[in-house]
Design a protein around this motif. Structure first.
Motif, PDB file in Angstrom:
ATOM      1  N   ALA A  90       0.950  -1.154   0.038  1.00 61.31           N
ATOM      2  CA  ALA A  90      -0.088   0.003  -0.043  1.00 61.31           C
ATOM      3  C   ALA A  90       0.869   1.115  -0.064  1.00 61.31           C
ATOM      4  O   ALA A  90       1.979   1.129   0.485  1.00 61.31           O
ATOM      5  N   ILE A  91       0.229   2.275  -0.426  1.00 64.12           N
ATOM      6  CA  ILE A  91       0.794   3.668  -0.067  1.00 64.12           C
ATOM      7  C   ILE A  91       0.358   4.325   0.738  1.00 64.12           C
ATOM      8  O   ILE A  91      -0.860   4.392   1.000  1.00 64.12           O
ATOM      9  N   TYR A  92       1.338   4.796   1.697  1.00 61.43           N
ATOM     10  CA  TYR A  92       0.685   5.337   3.047  1.00 61.43           C
ATOM     11  C   TYR A  92       1.836   6.430   3.534  1.00 61.43           C
ATOM     12  O   TYR A  92       1.801   7.763   3.451  1.00 61.43           O
ATOM     13  N   ALA A  93       3.019   5.812   4.166  1.00 64.79           N
ATOM     14  CA  ALA A  93       3.737   6.499   4.794  1.00 64.79           C
ATOM     15  C   ALA A  93       4.392   7.677   3.980  1.00 64.79           C
ATOM     16  O   ALA A  93       5.012   8.656   4.715  1.00 64.79           O
ATOM     17  N   SER A  94       4.622   7.483   2.557  1.00 63.85           N
ATOM     18  CA  SER A  94       5.309   8.635   1.839  1.00 63.85           C
ATOM     19  C   SER A  94       4.202   9.630   1.687  1.00 63.85           C
ATOM     20  O   SER A  94       4.559  10.802   0.860  1.00 63.85           O
ATOM     21  N   LEU A  95       3.146   9.641   1.982  1.00 68.07           N
ATOM     22  CA  LEU A  95       2.048  10.604   1.443  1.00 68.07           C
ATOM     23  C   LEU A  95       2.126  11.875   2.331  1.00 68.07           C
ATOM     24  O   LEU A  95       2.577  11.767   3.688  1.00 68.07           O
ATOM     25  N   LYS A  96       1.858  13.118   1.624  1.00 66.68           N
ATOM     26  CA  LYS A  96       2.056  14.251   2.577  1.00 66.68           C
ATOM     27  C   LYS A  96       0.441  14.666   2.994  1.00 66.68           C
ATOM     28  O   LYS A  96      -0.381  14.352   2.403  1.00 66.68           O
ATOM     29  N   MET A  97       0.209  15.133   4.497  1.00 65.33           N
ATOM     30  CA  MET A  97      -1.026  15.375   4.843  1.00 65.33           C
ATOM     31  C   MET A  97      -1.504  16.756   4.205  1.00 65.33           C
ATOM     32  O   MET A  97      -0.687  17.594   4.506  1.00 65.33           O
ATOM     33  N   GLN A  98      -2.731  16.759   3.659  1.00 64.03           N
ATOM     34  CA  GLN A  98      -2.934  17.875   3.054  1.00 64.03           C
ATOM     35  C   GLN A  98      -4.574  17.824   2.929  1.00 64.03           C
ATOM     36  O   GLN A  98      -5.351  16.713   2.780  1.00 64.03           O
ATOM     37  N   SER A  99      -5.294  18.925   2.540  1.00 65.10           N
ATOM     38  CA  SER A  99      -6.444  18.938   2.620  1.00 65.10           C
ATOM     39  C   SER A  99      -6.770  18.218   1.277  1.00 65.10           C
ATOM     40  O   SER A  99      -6.199  18.280   0.201  1.00 65.10           O
ATOM     41  N   PHE A 100      -8.069  17.786   1.096  1.00 62.05           N
ATOM     42  CA  PHE A 100      -8.545  17.028   0.025  1.00 62.05           C
ATOM     43  C   PHE A 100      -8.426  17.935  -1.318  1.00 62.05           C
ATOM     44  O   PHE A 100      -8.311  17.457  -2.501  1.00 62.05           O
ATOM     45  N   VAL A 111      -2.620   6.212  -5.561  1.00 60.76           N
ATOM     46  CA  VAL A 111      -3.022   5.405  -4.317  1.00 60.76           C
ATOM     47  C   VAL A 111      -4.295   4.325  -4.504  1.00 60.76           C
ATOM     48  O   VAL A 111      -4.265   3.053  -3.992  1.00 60.76           O
ATOM     49  N   MET A 112      -5.200   4.951  -5.369  1.00 59.27           N
ATOM     50  CA  MET A 112      -6.304   3.787  -5.598  1.00 59.27           C
ATOM     51  C   MET A 112      -5.706   2.613  -6.358  1.00 59.27           C
ATOM     52  O   MET A 112      -6.166   1.514  -6.257  1.00 59.27           O
ATOM     53  N   ALA A 113      -4.519   2.839  -7.303  1.00 66.70           N
ATOM     54  CA  ALA A 113      -4.153   1.608  -8.038  1.00 66.70           C
ATOM     55  C   ALA A 113      -3.366   0.639  -7.163  1.00 66.70           C
ATOM     56  O   ALA A 113      -3.673  -0.503  -7.362  1.00 66.70           O
ATOM     57  N   VAL A 114      -2.677   1.244  -6.290  1.00 67.79           N
ATOM     58  CA  VAL A 114      -2.067   0.327  -5.215  1.00 67.79           C
ATOM     59  C   VAL A 114      -2.901  -0.367  -4.252  1.00 67.79           C
ATOM     60  O   VAL A 114      -2.923  -1.464  -4.069  1.00 67.79           O
ATOM     61  N   ASN A 115      -3.692   0.550  -3.497  1.00 70.24           N
ATOM     62  CA  ASN A 115      -4.046   0.161  -2.401  1.00 70.24           C
ATOM     63  C   ASN A 115      -5.570  -0.532  -2.538  1.00 70.24           C
ATOM     64  O   ASN A 115      -6.234  -1.398  -1.597  1.00 70.24           O
ATOM     65  N   VAL A 116      -6.488  -0.246  -3.944  1.00 65.83           N
ATOM     66  CA  VAL A 116      -7.527  -0.996  -3.797  1.00 65.83           C
ATOM     67  C   VAL A 116      -7.645  -1.820  -5.045  1.00 65.83           C
ATOM     68  O   VAL A 116      -7.931  -3.191  -5.003  1.00 65.83           O
ATOM     69  N   ARG A 117      -7.068  -1.264  -6.485  1.00 62.08           N
ATOM     70  CA  ARG A 117      -6.990  -2.265  -7.383  1.00 62.08           C
ATOM     71  C   ARG A 117      -5.818  -3.423  -7.117  1.00 62.08           C
ATOM     72  O   ARG A 117      -6.174  -4.606  -7.557  1.00 62.08           O
ATOM     73  N   ASN A 152      -7.254  14.731   6.144  1.00 58.63           N
ATOM     74  CA  ASN A 152      -5.788  15.426   5.264  1.00 58.63           C
ATOM     75  C   ASN A 152      -5.419  14.147   4.782  1.00 58.63           C
ATOM     76  O   ASN A 152      -4.155  14.359   4.192  1.00 58.63           O
ATOM     77  N   LEU A 153      -5.748  13.082   4.655  1.00 60.10           N
ATOM     78  CA  LEU A 153      -5.273  11.879   4.068  1.00 60.10           C
ATOM     79  C   LEU A 153      -6.552  11.002   3.236  1.00 60.10           C
ATOM     80  O   LEU A 153      -6.889   9.964   3.455  1.00 60.10           O
ATOM     81  N   LEU A 154      -7.279  12.236   2.578  1.00 52.59           N
ATOM     82  CA  LEU A 154      -8.526  11.621   2.146  1.00 52.59           C
ATOM     83  C   LEU A 154      -8.335  10.511   1.042  1.00 52.59           C
ATOM     84  O   LEU A 154      -9.118   9.376   1.028  1.00 52.59           O
ATOM     85  N   HIS A 155      -7.379  10.483   0.132  1.00 54.50           N
ATOM     86  CA  HIS A 155      -7.350   9.352  -0.711  1.00 54.50           C
ATOM     87  C   HIS A 155      -6.876   8.001  -0.168  1.00 54.50           C
ATOM     88  O   HIS A 155      -7.498   7.100  -0.286  1.00 54.50           O
ATOM     89  N   TYR A 156      -6.043   8.074   0.864  1.00 51.74           N
ATOM     90  CA  TYR A 156      -5.747   6.888   1.779  1.00 51.74           C
ATOM     91  C   TYR A 156      -6.796   6.408   2.502  1.00 51.74           C
ATOM     92  O   TYR A 156      -7.172   5.074   2.346  1.00 51.74           O
ATOM     93  N   VAL A 157      -7.498   7.205   3.071  1.00 51.44           N
ATOM     94  CA  VAL A 157      -8.651   6.738   4.116  1.00 51.44           C
ATOM     95  C   VAL A 157      -9.592   6.122   3.222  1.00 51.44           C
ATOM     96  O   VAL A 157     -10.342   5.085   3.410  1.00 51.44           O
ATOM     97  N   THR A 158     -10.041   6.954   2.003  1.00 50.49           N
ATOM     98  CA  THR A 158     -11.034   6.156   1.187  1.00 50.49           C
ATOM     99  C   THR A 158     -10.567   4.913   0.519  1.00 50.49           C
ATOM    100  O   THR A 158     -11.440   4.006   0.274  1.00 50.49           O
ATOM    101  N   SER A 159      -9.322   4.656   0.056  1.00 53.58           N
ATOM    102  CA  SER A 159      -8.843   3.561  -0.277  1.00 53.58           C
ATOM    103  C   SER A 159      -8.982   2.205   0.743  1.00 53.58           C
ATOM    104  O   SER A 159      -9.346   1.316   0.352  1.00 53.58           O
ATOM    105  N   LYS A 160      -8.813   2.686   2.138  1.00 51.26           N
ATOM    106  CA  LYS A 160      -8.910   1.709   2.888  1.00 51.26           C
ATOM    107  C   LYS A 160     -10.425   1.343   3.502  1.00 51.26           C
ATOM    108  O   LYS A 160     -10.589   0.381   3.775  1.00 51.26           O
ATOM    109  N   GLY A 161     -11.285   2.303   2.984  1.00 48.67           N
ATOM    110  CA  GLY A 161     -12.661   2.104   3.328  1.00 48.67           C
ATOM    111  C   GLY A 161     -12.983   1.272   2.190  1.00 48.67           C
ATOM    112  O   GLY A 161     -13.836   0.372   2.603  1.00 48.67           O
ATOM    113  N   ALA A 162     -12.578   1.118   1.211  1.00 48.28           N
ATOM    114  CA  ALA A 162     -13.083   0.425   0.076  1.00 48.28           C
ATOM    115  C   ALA A 162     -12.595  -0.971   0.338  1.00 48.28           C
ATOM    116  O   ALA A 162     -13.293  -1.929  -0.087  1.00 48.28           O
TER     117      ALA A 162
END
Length: 252
Positions: A90-100, A111-117, A152-162
């Motif tokens: 998964a992609i996580y620790a390399s991500l920068k925390m920021q607004s969606f 993020v979606m390609a690695v974490n969900v697909r 501030n990690l919307l793409h990661y949180v969304t991927s892990k919800g999936a």
């Protein structure tokens, strides 16, 4: 020390960090381990083999269907079967925390390609082998963040919800074939990547620990027991479930 004796276990993203901890722990329980990663996993394999266990490393892009298929083929050619898939990459620790509103769309897609697909493609690669033997365990790795709505990690949180939904639906499809599908959801773990991300540690560590019933940092080793439970026959009649391991920050 033989809960996994003779089982063949593929662990994606196992060349370093938590995945490497998983690989060594699974091997110590008697399993043959396939370290599948875009990075070089030879040092992890060497350590496993030095302990007397058997392991294989294969360069794998989990988001690529052909690469995932080659991963499964290599495991079967070397060890004869596939019993467990741990979708850890998964992609996580390399991500920068920021607004969606600031997240780059290319980063979102990556993020979606690695974490969900990735888990979808890898599950599809191993499923025929598991169906043929009427046995299998697929363990997807989610996170405590979907239960909290961590900002501030919307793409990661969304991927892990999936991943939570993927697990439930896949468990329904594969149950008749003797294949159990479950999710392990860690809290904020002091992995190599998280330790190296000073911003993430500074912004998340204190509030996360304060939210826990057991108020301490979470280490990769805290996940070994729950992972072995899900990977072994101890959880044989359990599927479609999510096990949160985070010191009691999330209780569901």
């Amino acid at each position: 020390m033989n809960r996994m004796k003779g089982k063949v276990v593929i662990i994606t993203g196992a060349a370093q960090g938590i995945g490497a901890v998983y690989a060594k722990a699974i091997a110590a329980e008697g399993a043959h381990v396939v370290v599948a990663d875009v990075l070089d996993g030879s040092s992890v394999v060497a350590e496993i083999e030095a302990s007397g266990a058997q392991a294989l490393t294969i360069t794998t892009d989990v988001s690529d269907e052909r690469s995932a298929a080659a991963m499964a083929t290599a495991a079967v050619e070397r060890f004869g079967r596939i019993d467990v898939l741990i979708n850890n990459a998964a992609i996580y620790a390399s991500l920068k925390m920021q607004s969606f509103e600031e997240i780059d769309l290319d980063e979102w897609d990556k993020v979606m390609a690695v974490n969900v697909r990735g888990p979808f493609v890898c599950a599809r690669a191993v499923a025929p082998h598991m169906r043929a033997q009427k046995y299998g365990r697929i363990i997807n790795i989610s996170s405590g963040t979907p239960f909290k709505g961590t900002p501030n990690l919307l793409h990661y949180v969304t991927s892990k919800g999936a991943i939570l939904s993927l697990t439930r639906a896949l468990a329904r499809e594969l149950g008749d074939h003797g294949i159990a599908v479950n999710t392990l959801a860690p809290g904020l773990v002091l992995s190599e990547g998280v330790v190296a991300n000073a911003e993430m540690r500074e912004r998340l560590t204190a509030p996360v620990i304060a939210s826990r019933a057991i108020k301490r940092d979470q280490m990769p080793e805290d996940l070994i027991g729950p992972l072995l439970f899900l990977a072994s026959d101890e959880s044989a009649f359990m599927t479609g479930e999510t096990v949160v391991v985070d010191g009691g920050s999330v209780m569901h």
